[in-house]
Each structure stands twice: as structure tokens, then as C-alpha cells.
Scaffold this motif. Structure first.
Motif, mmCIF file in Angstrom:
data_model
loop_
_atom_site.group_PDB
_atom_site.id
_atom_site.type_symbol
_atom_site.label_atom_id
_atom_site.label_comp_id
_atom_site.label_asym_id
_atom_site.label_seq_id
_atom_site.Cartn_x
_atom_site.Cartn_y
_atom_site.Cartn_z
ATOM 1 N N GLU A 123 -0.969 6.257 -1.487
ATOM 2 C CA GLU A 123 -1.775 5.075 -1.222
ATOM 3 C C GLU A 123 -1.928 4.820 0.280
ATOM 4 O O GLU A 123 -2.994 4.431 0.754
ATOM 5 C CB GLU A 123 -1.158 3.852 -1.906
ATOM 6 C CG GLU A 123 -1.245 3.869 -3.420
ATOM 7 C CD GLU A 123 -2.679 3.953 -3.910
ATOM 8 O OE1 GLU A 123 -3.525 3.212 -3.373
ATOM 9 O OE2 GLU A 123 -2.956 4.759 -4.816
ATOM 10 N N THR A 124 -0.863 5.038 1.032
ATOM 11 C CA THR A 124 -0.927 4.856 2.483
ATOM 12 C C THR A 124 -1.870 5.868 3.117
ATOM 13 O O THR A 124 -2.689 5.522 3.984
ATOM 14 C CB THR A 124 0.480 4.987 3.099
ATOM 15 O OG1 THR A 124 1.352 4.024 2.490
ATOM 16 C CG2 THR A 124 0.445 4.753 4.603
ATOM 17 N N SER B 294 2.899 -2.334 4.043
ATOM 18 C CA SER B 294 1.921 -3.417 3.885
ATOM 19 C C SER B 294 1.471 -4.006 5.216
ATOM 20 O O SER B 294 0.384 -4.590 5.302
ATOM 21 C CB SER B 294 2.498 -4.526 3.001
ATOM 22 O OG SER B 294 3.661 -5.081 3.584
ATOM 23 N N THR C 265 -1.855 -8.785 2.636
ATOM 24 C CA THR C 265 -1.915 -7.352 2.358
ATOM 25 C C THR C 265 -3.307 -6.814 2.082
ATOM 26 O O THR C 265 -3.487 -5.598 1.993
ATOM 27 C CB THR C 265 -1.019 -7.017 1.145
ATOM 28 O OG1 THR C 265 -1.447 -7.795 0.016
ATOM 29 C CG2 THR C 265 0.434 -7.314 1.438
ATOM 30 N N GLN D 23 3.484 5.653 -3.061
ATOM 31 C CA GLN D 23 3.174 4.844 -1.881
ATOM 32 C C GLN D 23 2.701 5.712 -0.712
ATOM 33 O O GLN D 23 1.868 5.274 0.086
ATOM 34 C CB GLN D 23 4.387 4.005 -1.476
ATOM 35 C CG GLN D 23 4.704 2.871 -2.448
ATOM 36 C CD GLN D 23 3.542 1.913 -2.622
ATOM 37 O OE1 GLN D 23 2.747 1.690 -1.722
ATOM 38 N NE2 GLN D 23 3.450 1.337 -3.813
ATOM 39 N N VAL E 175 -2.906 -2.937 1.129
ATOM 40 C CA VAL E 175 -1.779 -2.033 1.379
ATOM 41 C C VAL E 175 -0.513 -2.741 0.923
ATOM 42 O O VAL E 175 -0.265 -3.890 1.313
ATOM 43 C CB VAL E 175 -1.650 -1.662 2.870
ATOM 44 C CG1 VAL E 175 -0.604 -0.561 3.042
ATOM 45 C CG2 VAL E 175 -2.988 -1.226 3.451
ATOM 46 N N LYS F 149 -5.601 4.823 2.619
ATOM 47 C CA LYS F 149 -6.086 3.769 3.515
ATOM 48 C C LYS F 149 -6.216 4.286 4.948
ATOM 49 O O LYS F 149 -7.165 3.947 5.660
ATOM 50 C CB LYS F 149 -5.144 2.561 3.477
ATOM 51 C CG LYS F 149 -4.883 1.985 2.078
ATOM 52 C CD LYS F 149 -6.124 1.821 1.259
ATOM 53 C CE LYS F 149 -5.894 1.077 -0.057
ATOM 54 N NZ LYS F 149 -4.887 1.669 -0.940
#
Length: 457
Positions: free
Chosen positions: A234-235, A276, A361, A231, A271, A238
Motif C-alpha cells: 500500500e505504501t 500514515s 490519513t 502495508q 495512507v 501511494k
């Protein structure tokens, strides 16, 4: 061991009972089966590339963002002590150089590699039983590292840091977000949104603006923290996308390049998990940035997410497969624009009235596209207003720069990675084997492109 021995072995008695139990057959009679999908004529349902108005747009830059992570046990005297290694890679492909090389009969591999400029955010995060000096737990150590890592990275030398970008997005969370608890153990006070470093009014413990992401809550204090590392990756991806866009905007001499760049991010434009809430301010910021680019240059941004695996990729493969097993059911150079109804009915089943897939999201719309060469691509296209974002309808006008995107995908789909595009294949390789950690390349690239544009004018 034969199948019979496998089932007769005492160690597998529960499995044997399950496989032979009549309840399986009974359950199968109650499970819904999606047969409607077999009746769709994709030659009629899909939009042909030839039906869209052609475009002569030629991008100057492709920028792709991908990431990777790994984890490792370390020896510090505590059991299960773990660290995570996270890389988010950004690769810039100089298309004008590529086009020049394509004119040559023989392309020098070294010169072709020079058309790609990679850079990486490379970070180490602590997990179970790893505590930094001056910290009182693995969780507080992880929170400090997260804040410090965002401070380190910036695209141009005189523009904002990745932390500045995040804290800009945090403003909406701070005014509209629900209160969460202070991250310090044994403190019952509410977490107060703020920027930088500050202290909890209830326990006086140190707080960080990045605590609002709540990624520290995913740290497993008694085992591996793979979910947390994933996570964080992924964060970061973005945030890096928005950081790139804002950094170009903050450089007046480079801002016009945004009309000539296509941005790619690996995965869907959404997200998830504890962070999210970022999706909403990302949508608002994309709308603001696109409004400015469109107002000054008469062109929308191109921001794409490309999925390499998952339910949508599997479904596209399924609908392309004919009953005889051949993969020619979905026509080449055709796109299918997905609606919420189609997704709920055929991909992520949900018949709850009013349910909208990824309503809170996501910041993009999904499409299926089969290229001229027959490659299948599942892409998300960023949207910039309520009309484009409305998932109940799927008209070409709701998908910004659709013709430019489809023509671009025809040229870029990669053979190196299934369901991917060339820029993301390069970014993935760079993330998996980060050869240019922390290398600042954007100033040089922007200067070079700007110089070429001036000469061409």
C-alpha cells in the motif's frame, strides 16, 4: 453432522451455551439500529449527471496503479522462515489508440492489447528467520531491502528515483515528526530523520531514510508477516502515484500531458498504519502540483481511488437495494457526495464531537456513483485546497473535475471485476501475474503521445 448433533457435541459446548444464552437477546435490545437510512429518497438526494454542466474533455492517457503480494515459507534451517513477494503494477492505456480501433468494424485483439503498456515494481522482502549476509537480524535485513528497492525504480531515465520522491516527502516529516526510537535492538537513542544511509549517534548502527516509515516494526519475528507485506504494498502504491506525477513534471516536454491524464489507484486515497504520516506531505505535494498544472493549463489534475470492497462498497449496495430485494433504489447516472456527518452516522459509526473520519490519513473525498449501465462505483477524488477538503459540506465545486470524472466512469467501469474500472482491472491482472517486471515504458509512451499531439496541432 446435523445442527442438533453439532450443538450437542461436547467439543462445541461453549458455542452451544453462547447460542442459547439469553444474554444475546438482552444485548440485542441495547444495540443501536440505523433506521434513518430507510427514509432517504435517493432520487432527491443524489446529484444527477444531467444537472452538471457537460464537458467535452477527452483524456489521452489513463494510468492505473494496483498491487498484490504473496508469502512463502523457505527452507533455510530455521523454523517458519518466510519471504514476501510484492508487486506494484502500473498500466498505461493509450486512449487515442483505443478510439481509433473503436472506429473499426472488427477489432484485432492483438492490436487492442497494444493499447495497454504495463510495468511492475517487483520486490522480495524477508520475514521471520530470514537474515541476509552481513546483517544481524531479519528486521535489519528487511530495512536494507526496503531502502535498496526504492533506489532501483524510476519512470524516466533522467528523472528522480522512487527513493528521491520518498525523501522529498520525508522533508516535512523530518521537520514536524515526533521522535521515534532507533530501530536497532537494545538502543534507546532517538531516530534522527535524514536522507540516504547514515549512522545512529547513540549506537553507531546503520540507519536508512526509509526507517521513518517504520514498516520494519510490523515484521513478526515468530510468525507470518502478512500485515507488513500488505502495508509495504500500500505504501509503494501511494509513493508510485506521487512519483509518476513528479516525473512528468520534471520532463518539460511531457509536463503538458498532465492535463490529459486520469490517474487511478486501487483503494481509498489514504495512507494507514506506521506510514500514515505520508498522507500530510502527499496532500501538500498534490496541492503544489495541481496549482502548477492549473496555473499553466487552466485545468485540475484527475486523481482517483477506486474501492472494490469494504464498508463503503457494502453500504452502497445496501442503499441501492429496495425492500423487495431489487437493486434499483439508487438512480443510474447519479452521484452522492459524502460528508463527514453522513459517514459517521451511516457507515463508520462515531458520535464523538469533533471526530472527522480519516482526518489525518486521507488526501481525497469519497463519492458514490451509479453508472449509466447500473454499475456502482465507490471512488475517492483527490482534493487540492482546504475548501475542497472540508468534509462538513459536499458541494460539486468541492470535487475537482467532477463532471469529467463521472463521464469517464460511465465509459470505464469494468465487467471483469466488480466495483472496478477497466484500467485498474488491467493493473490488477498485471500485479497478480507480472509479465513485464521492471520494463521501462514511459519514455516511449510519452514520446508517442507527444508526437501525436504535435501532428494533431
Amino acid at each position: 453432522m446435523s445442527d442438533n448433533n453439532f450443538l450437542n457435541g461436547k467439543s462445541y459446548e461453549p458455542l452451544r451455551r453462547l447460542l442459547s444464552d439469553s444474554k444475546i437477546s438482552e444485548l440485542q435490545t441495547q444495540i443501536r439500529v440505523n433506521k434513518d437510512i430507510e427514509d432517504i429518497n435517493w432520487d432527491e438526494k443524489a446529484i444527477k449527471l444531467s444537472e452538471l454542466e457537460k464537458s467535452s474533455w477527452q483524456p489521452k492517457l489513463l494510468i492505473a496503479v494496483d498491487g498484490d503480494y504473496s508469502k512463502s515459507i523457505i527452507q533455510n534451517g530455521f523454523p517458519g522462515a518466510e519471504i514476501g513477494y510484492i508487486t506494484v503494477s502500473t498500466v498505461v492505456i493509450l486512449l487515442e489508440k483505443v478510439r481509433e480501433l473503436e472506429k473499426q468494424q472488427f477489432i484485432d485483439p492483438k492490436k487492442f492489447r497494444e493499447t495497454e503498456e504495463p510495468t511492475s515494481i517487483d520486490s522480495l522482502f524477508v520475514g521471520c528467520n530470514v537474515v541476509l549476509e552481513g546483517e544481524d537480524s531479519a528486521k535489519s535485513s528487511m530495512r536494507k531491502i526496503l531502502f535498496d528497492e526504492l533506489k532501483k525504480f524510476r519512470i524516466f531515465n533522467n528523472t528522480e528515483t522512487l527513493l528521491d520522491t520518498y525523501e522529498y516527502l520525508l522533508q516535512e516529516r523530518a521537520t514536524n515528526g515526533r521522535a521515534t526510537k532507533c530501530p536497532h535492538d537494545n538502543c534507546e537513542g532517538d531516530y534522527e530523520f535524514n536522507v540516504g544511509e547514515y549512522h545512529c549517534k547513540a549506537c553507531n548502527g546503520k540507519l536508512y531514510s526509509t526507517d521513518a516509515l517504520r514498516l520494519h516494526e510490523l515484521l513478526n519475528s515468530s510468525g507470518t508477516s502478512g500485515e507488513m507485506y500488505g502495508q509495504i504494498k500500500e505504501t509503494f502504491k501511494k509513493l508510485q502515484l506521487i512519483h509518476l506525477l513528479r516525473s512528468f513534471e520534471q520532463q518539460p516536454k511531457y509536463f503538458p500531458l498532465l492535463r490529459d491524464i486520469a490517474f487511478f489507484v486501487e483503494g481509498t486515497l489514504a495512507v494507514f498504519s506506521t506510514a500514515s504520516w505520508l498522507a500530510k506531505p502527499i496532500r501538500a505535494e498534490l496541492e503544489r502540483l495541481n496549482s502548477r498544472v492549473n496555473g499553466e493549463f487552466g485545468s485540475n489534475l484527475i486523481v482517483l481511488g477506486i474501492e472494490r470492497s469494504g464498508s463503503f462498497v457494502n453500504h452502497f449496495s445496501t442503499i441501492d437495494t429496495m425492500k423487495n430485494g431489487s437493486e434499483h433504489n439508487f438512480p443510474n447516472q447519479s452521484a452522492f457526495l459524502l460528508t463527514n456527518e453522513y459517514i459517521k452516522k451511516h457507515i463508520v459509526f462515531n458520535d464523538t464531537p469533533g471526530y472527522v473520519y480519516l482526518e489525518d490519513t486521507s488526501f481525497g473525498r469519497k463519492i458514490f456513483y451509479k453508472t449509466k449501465a447500473g454499475h456502482k462505483v465507490v471512488a475517492s477524488i483527490a482534493t487540492y485546497n482546504n475548501y475542497q477538503s472540508n468534509p462538513e459540506t459536499a458541494f460539486p465545486a468541492q470535487f475537482p473535475r467532477l463532471i469529467d470524472i463521472l463521464q469517464l466512469l460511465d465509459k470505464l467501469v469494468s465487467n471483469r471485476y466488480e466495483n472496478s474500472v477497466t484500467p485498474l482491472a488491467s493493473a490488477h491482472s498485471e500485479a497478480a501475474i507480472p509479465l513485464n517486471l521492471g520494463k521501462s515504458i514511459f519514455d516511449k509512451i510519452a514520446r508517442e503521445i507527444r508526437a501525436n499531439s504535435t501532428n494533431n496541432d
